[in-house]
Design a protein around this motif. Sequence first.
Motif, PDB file in Angstrom:
ATOM      1  N   CYS A  15      -4.625  31.778  16.017  1.00  0.00           N
ATOM      2  CA  CYS A  15      -4.847  32.780  14.862  1.00  0.00           C
ATOM      3  C   CYS A  15      -5.379  34.220  15.740  1.00  0.00           C
ATOM      4  N   MET A  16      -5.643  34.109  17.033  1.00  0.00           N
ATOM      5  CA  MET A  16      -5.864  35.385  17.436  1.00  0.00           C
ATOM      6  C   MET A  16      -4.850  36.356  17.391  1.00  0.00           C
ATOM      7  N   LEU A  17      -3.547  36.026  17.097  1.00  0.00           N
ATOM      8  CA  LEU A  17      -2.581  36.557  16.932  1.00  0.00           C
ATOM      9  C   LEU A  17      -2.591  37.693  15.812  1.00  0.00           C
ATOM     10  N   ILE A  18      -3.248  37.244  14.682  1.00  0.00           N
ATOM     11  CA  ILE A  18      -3.425  37.756  13.463  1.00  0.00           C
ATOM     12  C   ILE A  18      -4.698  38.769  13.756  1.00  0.00           C
ATOM     13  N   ALA A  19      -4.360  40.074  13.528  1.00  0.00           N
ATOM     14  CA  ALA A  19      -5.490  41.138  13.653  1.00  0.00           C
ATOM     15  C   ALA A  19      -5.828  41.578  12.330  1.00  0.00           C
ATOM     16  N   PRO A  20      -7.074  41.184  11.825  1.00  0.00           N
ATOM     17  CA  PRO A  20      -7.407  41.968  10.612  1.00  0.00           C
ATOM     18  C   PRO A  20      -7.530  43.572  10.626  1.00  0.00           C
ATOM     19  N   SER A  21      -7.435  44.150   9.436  1.00  0.00           N
ATOM     20  CA  SER A  21      -7.470  45.576   9.629  1.00  0.00           C
ATOM     21  C   SER A  21      -8.944  45.838   9.288  1.00  0.00           C
ATOM     22  N   ASN A  22      -9.708  46.592  10.025  1.00  0.00           N
ATOM     23  CA  ASN A  22     -11.052  47.213   9.879  1.00  0.00           C
ATOM     24  C   ASN A  22     -11.162  48.556   9.267  1.00  0.00           C
ATOM     25  N   CYS A 352      -4.273  37.819  27.280  1.00  0.00           N
ATOM     26  CA  CYS A 352      -4.500  39.171  27.850  1.00  0.00           C
ATOM     27  C   CYS A 352      -4.040  39.574  29.186  1.00  0.00           C
ATOM     28  N   VAL A 353      -3.305  38.604  29.843  1.00  0.00           N
ATOM     29  CA  VAL A 353      -2.686  39.113  30.902  1.00  0.00           C
ATOM     30  C   VAL A 353      -1.102  39.406  30.651  1.00  0.00           C
ATOM     31  N   THR A 354      -0.669  38.772  29.683  1.00  0.00           N
ATOM     32  CA  THR A 354       0.606  39.285  29.093  1.00  0.00           C
ATOM     33  C   THR A 354       0.377  40.884  28.346  1.00  0.00           C
ATOM     34  N   THR A 355      -0.736  40.984  27.972  1.00  0.00           N
ATOM     35  CA  THR A 355      -1.002  42.321  27.297  1.00  0.00           C
ATOM     36  C   THR A 355      -1.174  43.491  28.326  1.00  0.00           C
ATOM     37  N   ALA A 364      -2.830  48.684  23.556  1.00  0.00           N
ATOM     38  CA  ALA A 364      -2.357  47.429  23.158  1.00  0.00           C
ATOM     39  C   ALA A 364      -1.893  47.530  21.641  1.00  0.00           C
ATOM     40  N   LEU A 365      -2.543  48.198  20.632  1.00  0.00           N
ATOM     41  CA  LEU A 365      -2.007  48.117  19.267  1.00  0.00           C
ATOM     42  C   LEU A 365      -0.786  49.062  19.097  1.00  0.00           C
ATOM     43  N   GLU A 366      -0.858  50.218  19.883  1.00  0.00           N
ATOM     44  CA  GLU A 366       0.511  51.058  19.847  1.00  0.00           C
ATOM     45  C   GLU A 366       1.501  50.435  19.993  1.00  0.00           C
ATOM     46  N   ARG A 367       1.424  49.454  21.237  1.00  0.00           N
ATOM     47  CA  ARG A 367       2.630  48.778  21.578  1.00  0.00           C
ATOM     48  C   ARG A 367       2.982  47.594  20.713  1.00  0.00           C
ATOM     49  N   SER A 371      -2.723  40.806  19.567  1.00  0.00           N
ATOM     50  CA  SER A 371      -3.644  39.998  20.084  1.00  0.00           C
ATOM     51  C   SER A 371      -4.483  40.223  21.227  1.00  0.00           C
ATOM     52  N   GLY A 372      -3.908  41.270  21.788  1.00  0.00           N
ATOM     53  CA  GLY A 372      -4.507  41.932  23.396  1.00  0.00           C
ATOM     54  C   GLY A 372      -5.994  42.296  23.017  1.00  0.00           C
TER      55      GLY A 372
END
Length: 479
Positions: A15-22, A352-355, A364-367, A371-372
Amino acid sequence: MKLTRPSLVAVLSFCMLIAPSNAQSRSSDSGATEASVTVGPRDDGNWFVRYSFDAPQPVYAIAHSLTGYRSATWSSQTEGVRLGRLDGIDVIVMDEPVDEIEFSIIPLTGRLPNDPTPFVTFAGGGIAVHDAQFELIGFKDIESVEALDGDLSALSSEVLPMTVTVEAEGPVLTSAAVSEDTLSAPVQDQYIYIGEGEYAFNDGFSFLADPYLPEWLSSGLPSAIEGFLGVLESRWGAELERDISVIAAYKGAQARGLSLEGSVLDSQIMLELGGQGFSNRNSDALAYLHWYTIRELVGLFQTRNGAVLGGPEAAWIHDGFANSIAYQLIASDMDAPDGFLSSVYQNAFEDCVTTLEGGSLETALERGASSGPYACGDFIALATDSYLKQRNLFDFWDGLSDWAARSSDHVIDKQVYFTSLQLMGATPRQRERIRAIVEDELGQPRRALRDLLQDAGLQPQFTANGQFRSMDWPDYSGE
């Protein structure tokens, strides 16, 4: 409140793959001109959006327009009025300023990467409308928008004070008001709900559940939220400045597995959950929901005292800290937390390493590496505490907020973070290690992350093939 013991760590790791909007609405200038917006369904199945202005301007930017979906879903119904996209900003342009303009729109009910879901559907037939999606910023000409180079945050002007009116057949409600067929309220970054249901009031929060939400969730979630709020208030040593509201929208059980997404608004949390995994009571689904809910609640504490969270490039700060705190609270109530923590952080380390292999953390989010910021930011949070010998993320966040309050915009960004880090005792060398993770395109990201944890004294342990295994966890007792 006894937190659930998860039996499938992979569910929580995923579930870290799902990023809520803030979502952070811009504050309004009391001296600005005002506007009102009326929305509701049309006979043809679309919805209408009707703006009225007391002092119309020829150009308006829509304040929440990072995704750019309106070009395909909004159609002007007013002659001489056009909606287009300029440097990543949705812009309304009038040939001549007029007092009232109208659009026919297709309500977007899907998730957005940088903003809350505009229209949230409920299995029970209801729908919730996010009011801040209609916020506007006025301009004297199109050149003023072009000068921003796509950066609305650079504006000195503010979002127009606005009232929203929702028209529909049946009950319309917020946590503060209930009406029949129509409801008007100031735009304040909240959802206005249309449909059957009501808010139940609890200690410090109100709760609206989809009538079709499985009973084992609708009956148990309010007491869980109350417990989580109590723990967070105790750890932070302060209550939230005002009561909050929580909405649980159920998407049904058609999809396999678990689906959970969310939005943290000004004083409200929207949870969108569904899937077969939530149909019947089970500890894995409950652990997933509890972990996610805690993480969302943390977002409300992070914006106390007027603090504003930074943009996508600074997501690693607030997302990472919220992620770490949520894991801490779950683990703190387990008889044997080490196994759980080792498992979730094994996945986080690889994530994190993959990010970082794809570029710097702040991009990260731009790319699309959503989850990064959670994974890398979590390790940075733990390293920060270890560097400062506090082992207390709550105290550090208070220091961060205090320093942000000294700035003109109160934004918690990387400049505020690194300044606070140094002022609170980190050495320039320690600061540089974290800065490299955030800003640099690393040639050996796995080694850089490993060296950060070792340098922070977290004593990371790795398998023979270099996979993360465990580290020196903080004291979760809260004593």
